[in-house]
Design an enzyme around this catalytic site. Structure first.
Site, PDB file in Angstrom:
ATOM      1  N   THR A  52      -4.665  -5.422  13.592  1.00 14.74           N
ATOM      2  CA  THR A  52      -4.019  -6.531  12.904  1.00 14.74           C
ATOM      3  C   THR A  52      -2.595  -6.138  12.538  1.00 14.74           C
ATOM      4  O   THR A  52      -2.344  -4.990  12.184  1.00 14.74           O
ATOM      5  CB  THR A  52      -4.794  -6.919  11.630  1.00 14.74           C
ATOM      6  OG1 THR A  52      -6.185  -7.040  11.926  1.00 14.74           O
ATOM      7  CG2 THR A  52      -4.307  -8.257  11.077  1.00 14.74           C
ATOM      8  N   GLU A  96      -5.645   0.514   5.395  1.00 10.78           N
ATOM      9  CA  GLU A  96      -5.764   1.143   6.707  1.00 10.78           C
ATOM     10  C   GLU A  96      -6.837   0.470   7.561  1.00 10.78           C
ATOM     11  O   GLU A  96      -6.656   0.290   8.771  1.00 10.78           O
ATOM     12  CB  GLU A  96      -6.071   2.634   6.561  1.00 10.78           C
ATOM     13  CG  GLU A  96      -4.903   3.465   6.069  1.00 10.78           C
ATOM     14  CD  GLU A  96      -3.705   3.409   7.007  1.00 10.78           C
ATOM     15  OE1 GLU A  96      -3.896   3.260   8.237  1.00 10.78           O
ATOM     16  OE2 GLU A  96      -2.571   3.511   6.523  1.00 10.78           O
ATOM     17  N   TRP A 146       0.813  -1.218   0.000  1.00  9.97           N
ATOM     18  CA  TRP A 146       0.000   0.000   0.000  1.00  9.97           C
ATOM     19  C   TRP A 146       0.848   1.271   0.000  1.00  9.97           C
ATOM     20  O   TRP A 146       0.305   2.372  -0.104  1.00  9.97           O
ATOM     21  CB  TRP A 146      -0.943  -0.002   1.207  1.00  9.97           C
ATOM     22  CG  TRP A 146      -0.291  -0.436   2.491  1.00  9.97           C
ATOM     23  CD1 TRP A 146       0.382   0.346   3.379  1.00  9.97           C
ATOM     24  CD2 TRP A 146      -0.244  -1.759   3.017  1.00  9.97           C
ATOM     25  NE1 TRP A 146       0.848  -0.398   4.426  1.00  9.97           N
ATOM     26  CE2 TRP A 146       0.471  -1.712   4.245  1.00  9.97           C
ATOM     27  CE3 TRP A 146      -0.747  -2.997   2.596  1.00  9.97           C
ATOM     28  CZ2 TRP A 146       0.700  -2.842   5.032  1.00  9.97           C
ATOM     29  CZ3 TRP A 146      -0.513  -4.124   3.386  1.00  9.97           C
ATOM     30  CH2 TRP A 146       0.204  -4.028   4.586  1.00  9.97           C
ATOM     31  N   ARG A 147       2.165   1.129   0.117  1.00 10.61           N
ATOM     32  CA  ARG A 147       3.038   2.294   0.007  1.00 10.61           C
ATOM     33  C   ARG A 147       3.503   2.520  -1.436  1.00 10.61           C
ATOM     34  O   ARG A 147       4.169   3.520  -1.715  1.00 10.61           O
ATOM     35  CB  ARG A 147       4.257   2.133   0.913  1.00 10.61           C
ATOM     36  CG  ARG A 147       3.936   2.307   2.388  1.00 10.61           C
ATOM     37  CD  ARG A 147       5.171   2.217   3.243  1.00 10.61           C
ATOM     38  NE  ARG A 147       4.833   2.438   4.645  1.00 10.61           N
ATOM     39  CZ  ARG A 147       5.634   2.112   5.670  1.00 10.61           C
ATOM     40  NH1 ARG A 147       6.827   1.584   5.425  1.00 10.61           N
ATOM     41  NH2 ARG A 147       5.256   2.334   6.913  1.00 10.61           N
ATOM     42  N   LEU A 203      -9.496 -12.370   9.524  1.00 18.63           N
ATOM     43  CA  LEU A 203      -8.927 -11.102   9.996  1.00 18.63           C
ATOM     44  C   LEU A 203      -9.521 -10.667  11.326  1.00 18.63           C
ATOM     45  O   LEU A 203      -8.930  -9.883  12.052  1.00 18.63           O
ATOM     46  CB  LEU A 203      -9.162  -9.997   8.958  1.00 18.63           C
ATOM     47  CG  LEU A 203      -8.088  -9.823   7.886  1.00 18.63           C
ATOM     48  CD1 LEU A 203      -8.538  -8.810   6.848  1.00 18.63           C
ATOM     49  CD2 LEU A 203      -6.765  -9.385   8.494  1.00 18.63           C
ATOM     50  N   GLY A 204     -10.732 -11.150  11.643  1.00 14.10           N
ATOM     51  CA  GLY A 204     -11.380 -10.778  12.893  1.00 14.10           C
ATOM     52  C   GLY A 204     -11.962  -9.373  12.856  1.00 14.10           C
ATOM     53  O   GLY A 204     -11.850  -8.660  11.866  1.00 14.10           O
ATOM     54  N   TYR A 210      -8.321   9.363  12.489  1.00 14.10           N
ATOM     55  CA  TYR A 210      -7.010   8.907  12.023  1.00 14.10           C
ATOM     56  C   TYR A 210      -7.073   8.391  10.587  1.00 14.10           C
ATOM     57  O   TYR A 210      -6.270   8.772   9.730  1.00 14.10           O
ATOM     58  CB  TYR A 210      -6.438   7.806  12.926  1.00 14.10           C
ATOM     59  CG  TYR A 210      -5.432   6.972  12.170  1.00 14.10           C
ATOM     60  CD1 TYR A 210      -4.200   7.523  11.824  1.00 14.10           C
ATOM     61  CD2 TYR A 210      -5.735   5.696  11.721  1.00 14.10           C
ATOM     62  CE1 TYR A 210      -3.287   6.806  11.066  1.00 14.10           C
ATOM     63  CE2 TYR A 210      -4.838   4.974  10.962  1.00 14.10           C
ATOM     64  CZ  TYR A 210      -3.614   5.531  10.634  1.00 14.10           C
ATOM     65  OH  TYR A 210      -2.726   4.831   9.868  1.00 14.10           O
ATOM     66  N   CYS A 214      14.099  14.311  21.881  1.00 14.19           N
ATOM     67  CA  CYS A 214      13.127  13.531  22.655  1.00 14.19           C
ATOM     68  C   CYS A 214      13.300  13.800  24.150  1.00 14.19           C
ATOM     69  O   CYS A 214      14.347  13.489  24.732  1.00 14.19           O
ATOM     70  CB  CYS A 214      13.304  12.038  22.362  1.00 14.19           C
ATOM     71  SG  CYS A 214      12.186  10.968  23.280  1.00 14.19           S
ATOM     72  N   CYS A 249      10.533   3.227  17.940  1.00 21.70           N
ATOM     73  CA  CYS A 249       9.972   3.698  19.211  1.00 21.70           C
ATOM     74  C   CYS A 249       8.937   2.684  19.711  1.00 21.70           C
ATOM     75  O   CYS A 249       7.753   2.974  19.867  1.00 21.70           O
ATOM     76  CB  CYS A 249       9.347   5.072  19.017  1.00 21.70           C
ATOM     77  SG  CYS A 249       9.048   5.962  20.562  1.00 21.70           S
TER      78      CYS A 249
END
Length: 382
Positions: free
Chosen positions: A53, A47, A34-35, A90-91, A130, A218, A202
Site C-alpha cells: 500500500t 509497517e 509514524w516517524r 486497505l486490501g 524486514y 553508486c 532511487c
C-alpha cells in the site's frame, strides 16, 4: 555460488555512505505520523499497513486505526470482525487478521511489552525479517538490517548487482550489505534514510541520480546501468475474469454471506458472488446478453443458496484487480421469492448467511467492491 565479497564496499566507504545518508535524510526526509514516535505498537501498525500500500493511502487509515485501537491491548481485545471492518479498503486482509493475532500473542507471551529481539519479533504472525528489523531499529534504535522493495532497488544499484535480487545469492548479498551498513548508534535514522532515498530518489523508473547524496558511490550510476538494474522478473500473465455480485432483497433487508477461511477476503461479509463462465470481459450487455445473464444467475442461486428470485436487474459494473486477475464484476439486484426445502444443509457448507439492512451492513467488514455496491444501493454513490 557467486562470491558476494566482490560486490561489498570497504569499511571506509560504508562510513561515508552512512554520514551522507543521514545528512540527506535530516534535510529531505518527509514528516510522516509514524516517524514522530518511538512507540513500537504504532511503528508496527504502520509497517504492516505499508506492505502492498502507498504512503498516501496509509496515512488516513493509520490515524483512524489508532483512534479505534490506541494500544496493543485494545487490538488484542477486539474481535476479528471489528479489526477487518477497520481495515476495510486497505486490501490484503490477511494483514489485518495477522495483526490482531500478533497483538493477542504480545499480550499473552510478552505481557503487553514489545520484544526487542529479531527472533522474538519474527515469531509473531505477519512479522517477517524486514518488519522485525524495522520495529527493532525505528522503535528501539538498535541495529537491524532491512531489505524491502525500495532498499532492494537502492542496494542493487549501489553495488552494481545485475543478478536476480530475490534468488539465494541475491538475497544473501543484499542482506549482507544491509547488515554491513548498520551503525552501532542511530540505526533507526539510517534505515529511515535508506528507505526514503529508495522511495523518493532511487525510483524504479528514471531515478533522480542528480539529487542522490551517494551517487558518487553508486556503481550502476558510474556504468549508466541504473535503468536496467535491478534485474526484473517477467510479470505473470493477467487473467480476465467475469463475476456476478447479487443483492437479494427481502423487504428492507439483503442476503449476505461471510466468506470462508479458504476463500478470497476470508472473514468479510459480501453479497453472494460467483464466477460467470459464459460471459467475457468484453461482452456487451444487450437485451439478449442480460437475459442470458439472468438465467445463469438464477441457476447459480438455486445451486449454491437454494433460493428463488425474481425481477433481476443489472445495477452497475465494477472493474477491479486482485493480484494477477482483472475482474469485471456485474452487480445485480433482485427480489427474494422463497427458499427451497434443503436450504439449511446447503448453506451450512458454504459459510454463515444473514439478512441485513443496508444500515446494518455499514457495521460489517466488506471487501472494497462489496462496499461500493452497498453504497450504490444506499444512494451514497452513483
Amino acid at each position: 555460488m557467486e562470491d558476494i565479497q566482490q560486490f561489498l564496499p570497504e569499511d571506509q566507504q560504508v562510513t561515508v555512505l552512512r554520514r551522507r545518508l543521514k545528512a540527506w535524510f535530516r534535510k529531505h526526509g518527509r514528516s510522516l505520523p509514524w516517524r514522530e514516535t518511538r512507540d513500537p505498537y504504532q511503528i508496527w501498525v504502520s509497517e504492516i499497513m505499508l506492505q502492498q500500500t502507498t504512503v498516501k493511502a496509509v496515512v488516513p487509515y493509520f490515524e483512524r486505526f489508532l483512534a479505534r485501537f490506541p494500544q496493543v491491548e485494545a487490538l488484542a481485545a477486539a474481535s476479528e470482525e471489528e479489526v477487518l471492518q477497520a481495515w476495510e479498503g486497505l486490501g490484503y486482509y490477511s494483514r489485518g487478521r495477522n495483526l490482531r493475532q500478533a497483538a493477542v500473542e504480545i499480550c499473552e507471551r510478552f505481557h503487553g511489552e514489545f520484544p526487542k529481539g529479531l527472533d522474538d519479533l519474527q515469531s509473531l504472525p505477519g512479522i517477517g525479517r524486514y518488519t522485525a528489523g524495522a520495529i527493532r531499529s525505528f522503535a528501539f534504535d538498535l541495529p537491524a538490517p532491512i531489505v524491502e522493495a525500495n532498499t532492494l532497488r537502492l542496494y542493487c544499484r549501489l553495488l552494481g548487482y545485475d543478478g536476480d535480487p530475490r534468488d539465494r545469492t541475491g538475497e544473501r548479498l543484499l542482506w549482507s550489505f544491509a547488515e554491513r551498513l548498520q551503525p552501532q548508534r542511530n540505526a533507526g535514522e539510517l534505515n529511515q534514510a535508506l528507505m526514503e532515498l529508495g522511495s523518493q530518489v532511487c525510483t524504479p523508473a528514471s531515478p533522480l541520480c542528480d539529487q542522490c547524496p551517494v551517487s558518487s558511490h553508486c556503481r550502476a550510476f558510474a556504468d549508466s546501468s541504473q535503468n536496467s538494474i535491478p534485474w526484473k522478473r517477467e510479470r505473470p500473465k493477467v487473467t480476465q475474469l467475469v463475476e456476478a455480485s447479487v443483492a437479494i432483497r427481502s423487504g428492507e433487508t439483503y442476503l449476505v454471506r461471510q466468506r470462508q477461511s479458504d476463500k478470497r477476503w476470508a472473514g468479510m461479509w459480501d453479497f453472494p458472488r460467483f464466477g460467470i463462465a459464459d460471459i467475457s470481459s468484453r461482452t456487451r450487455m444487450t437485451r439478449q446478453g442480460l437475459k442470458k445473464l439472468s438465467a445463469t444467475v438464477r441457476d447459480e442461486l438455486v445451486r449454491t443458496l437454494q433460493v428463488e428470485v425474481e425481477n433481476l436487474e443489472l445495477v452497475t459494473e465494477i472493474r477491479h484487480s486482485v493480484t494477477r486477475y482483472r475482474i469485471r464484476l456485474l452487480c445485480l439486484r433482485c427480489d427474494f421469492t422463497h427458499e427451497m426445502e434443503t436450504a439449511d444443509s446447503t448453506r451450512s457448507s458454504g459459510g454463515e448467511i444473514a439478512w441485513k439492512t443496508l444500515r446494518e451492513l455499514e457495521e460489517l467488514p466488506m471487501p472494497r467492491t462489496g462496499r461500493q455496491f452497498e453504497n450504490i444501493l444506499s444512494g451514497k454513490q452513483s
